[in-house]
Design a protein around this motif. Structure first.
Motif, PDB file in Angstrom:
ATOM      1  N   ASN A  12     -11.286 -10.442   3.872  1.00  0.00           N
ATOM      2  CA  ASN A  12     -12.016  -9.845   2.930  1.00  0.00           C
ATOM      3  C   ASN A  12     -11.370  -9.270   1.925  1.00  0.00           C
ATOM      4  O   ASN A  12     -10.545  -8.396   2.256  1.00  0.00           O
ATOM      5  CB  ASN A  12     -13.183  -9.167   3.675  1.00  0.00           C
ATOM      6  CG  ASN A  12     -14.162  -8.517   2.683  1.00  0.00           C
ATOM      7  OD1 ASN A  12     -14.282  -9.222   1.508  1.00  0.00           O
ATOM      8  ND2 ASN A  12     -15.168  -7.412   3.007  1.00  0.00           N
ATOM      9  N   ARG A  13     -11.513  -9.787   0.637  1.00  0.00           N
ATOM     10  CA  ARG A  13     -10.735  -9.193  -0.586  1.00  0.00           C
ATOM     11  C   ARG A  13     -11.796  -8.230  -1.408  1.00  0.00           C
ATOM     12  O   ARG A  13     -11.225  -7.726  -2.424  1.00  0.00           O
ATOM     13  CB  ARG A  13     -10.161 -10.074  -1.342  1.00  0.00           C
ATOM     14  CG  ARG A  13      -9.009 -10.881  -0.509  1.00  0.00           C
ATOM     15  CD  ARG A  13      -7.725  -9.881  -0.227  1.00  0.00           C
ATOM     16  NE  ARG A  13      -6.947 -10.965   0.497  1.00  0.00           N
ATOM     17  CZ  ARG A  13      -6.323 -10.399   1.849  1.00  0.00           C
ATOM     18  NH1 ARG A  13      -7.146  -9.711   2.696  1.00  0.00           N
ATOM     19  NH2 ARG A  13      -5.698 -11.719   2.298  1.00  0.00           N
ATOM     20  N   PHE A  14     -13.112  -8.025  -1.007  1.00  0.00           N
ATOM     21  CA  PHE A  14     -14.053  -7.489  -1.851  1.00  0.00           C
ATOM     22  C   PHE A  14     -14.139  -6.149  -1.245  1.00  0.00           C
ATOM     23  O   PHE A  14     -13.946  -5.819  -0.175  1.00  0.00           O
ATOM     24  CB  PHE A  14     -15.391  -8.230  -1.843  1.00  0.00           C
ATOM     25  CG  PHE A  14     -15.343  -9.626  -2.476  1.00  0.00           C
ATOM     26  CD1 PHE A  14     -15.325  -9.978  -3.807  1.00  0.00           C
ATOM     27  CD2 PHE A  14     -15.361 -10.570  -1.367  1.00  0.00           C
ATOM     28  CE1 PHE A  14     -15.360 -11.074  -4.067  1.00  0.00           C
ATOM     29  CE2 PHE A  14     -15.489 -11.976  -1.740  1.00  0.00           C
ATOM     30  CZ  PHE A  14     -15.405 -12.010  -3.121  1.00  0.00           C
ATOM     31  N   SER A  15     -14.571  -5.179  -2.339  1.00  0.00           N
ATOM     32  CA  SER A  15     -14.992  -3.806  -1.697  1.00  0.00           C
ATOM     33  C   SER A  15     -16.029  -3.861  -0.953  1.00  0.00           C
ATOM     34  O   SER A  15     -17.180  -4.025  -1.358  1.00  0.00           O
ATOM     35  CB  SER A  15     -15.142  -2.993  -3.277  1.00  0.00           C
ATOM     36  OG  SER A  15     -15.662  -1.780  -2.996  1.00  0.00           O
ATOM     37  N   PHE A  16     -15.606  -3.314   0.194  1.00  0.00           N
ATOM     38  CA  PHE A  16     -16.517  -2.994   1.274  1.00  0.00           C
ATOM     39  C   PHE A  16     -17.951  -2.207   0.687  1.00  0.00           C
ATOM     40  O   PHE A  16     -18.960  -2.193   0.964  1.00  0.00           O
ATOM     41  CB  PHE A  16     -16.066  -2.634   2.571  1.00  0.00           C
ATOM     42  CG  PHE A  16     -16.936  -2.608   3.742  1.00  0.00           C
ATOM     43  CD1 PHE A  16     -17.356  -3.742   4.374  1.00  0.00           C
ATOM     44  CD2 PHE A  16     -17.610  -1.702   4.092  1.00  0.00           C
ATOM     45  CE1 PHE A  16     -18.127  -3.812   5.229  1.00  0.00           C
ATOM     46  CE2 PHE A  16     -18.569  -1.461   5.078  1.00  0.00           C
ATOM     47  CZ  PHE A  16     -18.677  -2.802   5.864  1.00  0.00           C
ATOM     48  N   PHE A  17     -17.360  -0.958  -0.062  1.00  0.00           N
ATOM     49  CA  PHE A  17     -18.224  -0.057  -0.258  1.00  0.00           C
ATOM     50  C   PHE A  17     -18.982  -0.150  -1.499  1.00  0.00           C
ATOM     51  O   PHE A  17     -19.543   0.718  -2.159  1.00  0.00           O
ATOM     52  CB  PHE A  17     -17.644   1.431  -0.038  1.00  0.00           C
ATOM     53  CG  PHE A  17     -17.361   1.659   1.580  1.00  0.00           C
ATOM     54  CD1 PHE A  17     -18.375   1.686   2.604  1.00  0.00           C
ATOM     55  CD2 PHE A  17     -16.208   1.784   1.617  1.00  0.00           C
ATOM     56  CE1 PHE A  17     -18.046   1.897   3.782  1.00  0.00           C
ATOM     57  CE2 PHE A  17     -16.032   1.801   3.279  1.00  0.00           C
ATOM     58  CZ  PHE A  17     -16.796   2.033   4.191  1.00  0.00           C
ATOM     59  N   GLY A  18     -18.643  -1.247  -2.297  1.00  0.00           N
ATOM     60  CA  GLY A  18     -18.974  -1.432  -3.903  1.00  0.00           C
ATOM     61  C   GLY A  18     -20.410  -1.695  -3.909  1.00  0.00           C
ATOM     62  O   GLY A  18     -20.771  -2.334  -3.042  1.00  0.00           O
ATOM     63  N   VAL A  19     -21.052  -1.350  -4.999  1.00  0.00           N
ATOM     64  CA  VAL A  19     -22.268  -1.892  -5.273  1.00  0.00           C
ATOM     65  C   VAL A  19     -22.237  -3.079  -5.439  1.00  0.00           C
ATOM     66  O   VAL A  19     -21.561  -3.934  -6.027  1.00  0.00           O
ATOM     67  CB  VAL A  19     -22.951  -1.256  -6.651  1.00  0.00           C
ATOM     68  CG1 VAL A  19     -24.189  -1.421  -6.688  1.00  0.00           C
ATOM     69  CG2 VAL A  19     -23.019   0.521  -6.110  1.00  0.00           C
ATOM     70  N   LYS A  20     -23.368  -3.925  -4.744  1.00  0.00           N
ATOM     71  CA  LYS A  20     -23.404  -5.475  -4.700  1.00  0.00           C
ATOM     72  C   LYS A  20     -24.294  -6.155  -5.660  1.00  0.00           C
ATOM     73  O   LYS A  20     -24.111  -7.157  -6.232  1.00  0.00           O
ATOM     74  CB  LYS A  20     -23.718  -5.961  -3.276  1.00  0.00           C
ATOM     75  CG  LYS A  20     -23.175  -5.158  -2.014  1.00  0.00           C
ATOM     76  CD  LYS A  20     -21.731  -5.468  -2.205  1.00  0.00           C
ATOM     77  CE  LYS A  20     -21.267  -5.064  -0.953  1.00  0.00           C
ATOM     78  NZ  LYS A  20     -19.650  -4.623  -0.978  1.00  0.00           N
ATOM     79  N   GLY A  21     -25.264  -5.666  -6.089  1.00  0.00           N
ATOM     80  CA  GLY A  21     -26.211  -6.130  -7.226  1.00  0.00           C
ATOM     81  C   GLY A  21     -27.025  -7.190  -6.530  1.00  0.00           C
ATOM     82  O   GLY A  21     -27.365  -8.065  -7.361  1.00  0.00           O
ATOM     83  N   VAL A  22     -27.251  -7.154  -5.469  1.00  0.00           N
ATOM     84  CA  VAL A  22     -28.012  -8.388  -4.855  1.00  0.00           C
ATOM     85  C   VAL A  22     -29.570  -8.286  -5.146  1.00  0.00           C
ATOM     86  O   VAL A  22     -30.127  -7.094  -5.036  1.00  0.00           O
ATOM     87  CB  VAL A  22     -27.786  -8.051  -3.274  1.00  0.00           C
ATOM     88  CG1 VAL A  22     -29.020  -9.406  -2.571  1.00  0.00           C
ATOM     89  CG2 VAL A  22     -26.677  -8.444  -2.630  1.00  0.00           C
ATOM     90  N   LYS A  23     -29.867  -9.337  -5.656  1.00  0.00           N
ATOM     91  CA  LYS A  23     -31.306  -9.272  -6.302  1.00  0.00           C
ATOM     92  C   LYS A  23     -32.581  -9.842  -5.056  1.00  0.00           C
ATOM     93  O   LYS A  23     -33.601  -9.488  -5.654  1.00  0.00           O
ATOM     94  CB  LYS A  23     -31.315 -10.343  -7.394  1.00  0.00           C
ATOM     95  CG  LYS A  23     -30.329 -10.171  -8.637  1.00  0.00           C
ATOM     96  CD  LYS A  23     -30.823  -8.959  -9.776  1.00  0.00           C
ATOM     97  CE  LYS A  23     -29.561  -9.074 -10.888  1.00  0.00           C
ATOM     98  NZ  LYS A  23     -28.756  -8.074 -10.593  1.00  0.00           N
ATOM     99  N   ILE A  24     -32.164 -10.382  -4.065  1.00  0.00           N
ATOM    100  CA  ILE A  24     -33.141 -10.779  -3.258  1.00  0.00           C
ATOM    101  C   ILE A  24     -33.669  -9.668  -2.422  1.00  0.00           C
ATOM    102  O   ILE A  24     -33.169  -8.532  -2.562  1.00  0.00           O
ATOM    103  CB  ILE A  24     -32.838 -12.043  -2.127  1.00  0.00           C
ATOM    104  CG1 ILE A  24     -31.681 -11.544  -1.432  1.00  0.00           C
ATOM    105  CG2 ILE A  24     -32.147 -13.132  -2.981  1.00  0.00           C
ATOM    106  CD1 ILE A  24     -31.015 -12.279  -0.359  1.00  0.00           C
ATOM    107  N   PRO A  25     -34.783  -9.635  -2.015  1.00  0.00           N
ATOM    108  CA  PRO A  25     -35.431  -8.385  -1.228  1.00  0.00           C
ATOM    109  C   PRO A  25     -34.644  -8.147  -0.054  1.00  0.00           C
ATOM    110  O   PRO A  25     -34.045  -9.077   0.498  1.00  0.00           O
ATOM    111  CB  PRO A  25     -36.985  -8.940  -0.625  1.00  0.00           C
ATOM    112  CG  PRO A  25     -37.331 -10.108  -1.248  1.00  0.00           C
ATOM    113  CD  PRO A  25     -35.959 -10.656  -1.963  1.00  0.00           C
TER     114      PRO A  25
END
Length: 131
Positions: free
Chosen positions: A60-73
């Motif tokens: 995993n190269r993504f920020s684990f604690f970064g804000v995701k901006g997921v739009k689904i419920p």
């Protein structure tokens, strides 16, 4: 040898999980049993899925604690012995369509395994509005 390494990886996942798993071998009646722990290790061993399960941590190269901006419920359930207990303010930023947020009294990183009834109740409550 592979079974011993797999058991060590599972038992030494993090300090809180080790404490919860150790309780099973100390005879504490709540949560996991010795058979639960051994069954889970056996499951990973017999299906040869330990490496693929560990890949998430290694690749995993993504920020684990970064804000995701997921739009689904999204429903967020925070278990007190989890590695990261997401604050509601973070969850609201990370998931703009947050429909449920709850802090529970028990459970940890392996909540589905440790407290399955609580997790099922949370899933049902969290997504009830989407029925």
């Amino acid at each position: 040898m592979a079974g011993v390494v797999l058991a060590a990886w599972m038992l030494d996942h993090d300090a809180a999980s080790l404490a919860l798993i150790s309780r099973a071998f100390a005879g504490v009646p709540e949560g996991l049993t010795r058979d639960d722990v051994l069954d889970n290790i056996t499951h990973f061993w017999l299906t040869n899925s330990g490496v693929s399960a560990a890949r998430l941590y290694a690749e995993n190269r993504f920020s684990f604690f970064g804000v995701k901006g997921v739009k689904i419920p999204v429903a967020v359930s925070v278990f007190p012995d989890e590695l990261y207990q997401a604050p509601q303010s973070w969850a609201q930023k990370a998931y703009p369509n947050l429909i449920h947020y709850n802090r529970l009294d028990k459970g940890g990183h392996f909540a589905a395994w440790e407290q399955p009834e609580l997790l099922v109740q949370e899933v049902r409550t969290g997504f009830r509005s989407l029925r």
